[in-house]
Write a protein that holds these residues in place. Structure first.
Motif: not given
Length: 233
Positions: A131-150, A191-195
């Protein structure tokens, strides 16, 4: 993972999630009356509230929820900015548990005192939500996400056309660019975090004035090949 959108706009943001055992509210940017209505007056069933930052469209009901005895989790900076509100202070990259959820906060880039995003994992279902909102960009990548709220707040061509036609002030547009995610930025992150584990994507906090909902949804769907939903209300 149950996901209920109570609000997702500059007028107010709040999302309820549940794994069947634990229920969390992500942000509390609506009047407490609307939050109660959105929860079908079962506020006492909330196990906690995670607040990204102090701006009123994300934190309007924080004080009311604390008075009602609902545990509220936010950074020390967020509580400081909210002045009288005091809840459970959390820190970026220091995980904590709320019921069957493990929450990992992380820092984001916004014009707030200590804004955060959250990765939330259920020990019941094994699902993992970003869950991420109100940011210029996201400074991390994540593994094995099942749901993204962005956040997918604006499209530059629409924004700058609105500036040219006098519908948006240039200083307002500059703030949007410095503090919110464009369609291009959101697409790059996805595109960097799709799995193979990713089941669905929710687009949050679309600007009423500076975005085209259908175009955004279509662009994201085409780019990642995952079901995409637009959070509205």
């Amino acid at each position: 993972m149950e996901i209920d959108i109570l609000g997702s706009s500059s007028s107010g943001n709040a999302v309820r999630i549940s794994d069947g055992s634990t229920s969390l509210l992500l942000d509390a940017g609506l009047p407490i009356k609307k939050i109660k209505e959105g929860l079908h007056f079962r506020t006492s069933a909330l196990d906690g509230v995670l607040v990204t930052h102090e701006h009123q469209d994300h934190a309007k009901a924080v004080g009311d929820l604390i008075k009602m005895g609902v545990p509220v989790y936010a950074s020390a900076g967020t509580f400081e900015a909210l002045e009288k509100a005091q809840g459970n202070c959390i820190k970026a990259l220091q995980p904590f548990a709320v019921g069957t959820f493990t929450v990992l906060p992380f820092a984001v880039i916004h014009d707030a005192l200590e804004p955060l995003g959250f990765v939330i994992r259920s020990s019941v279902s094994g699902e993992k939500l970003l869950y991420v909102t109100d940011t210029m960009f996201i400074p991390y990548n994540f593994t094995n996400l099942t749901h993204i709220m962005i956040e997918c707040n604006y499209q530059p061509d629409i924004l700058w056309n609105n500036v040219r036609t006098g519908q948006v002030l240039k200083k307002v547009a500059n703030r949007v660019v410095d503090t919110h995610m464009s369609l291009k930025t959101t697409l790059a992150f996805l595109q960097e975090n799709v799995s193979l584990s990713l089941r669905e994507v929710w687009l949050l906090h679309l600007s009423d004035q500076n975005s085209d909902e259908n175009l955004m949804k279509e662009a994201v769907q085409k780019a990642i090949g995952i079901p995409v939903y637009v959070a509205k209300k």
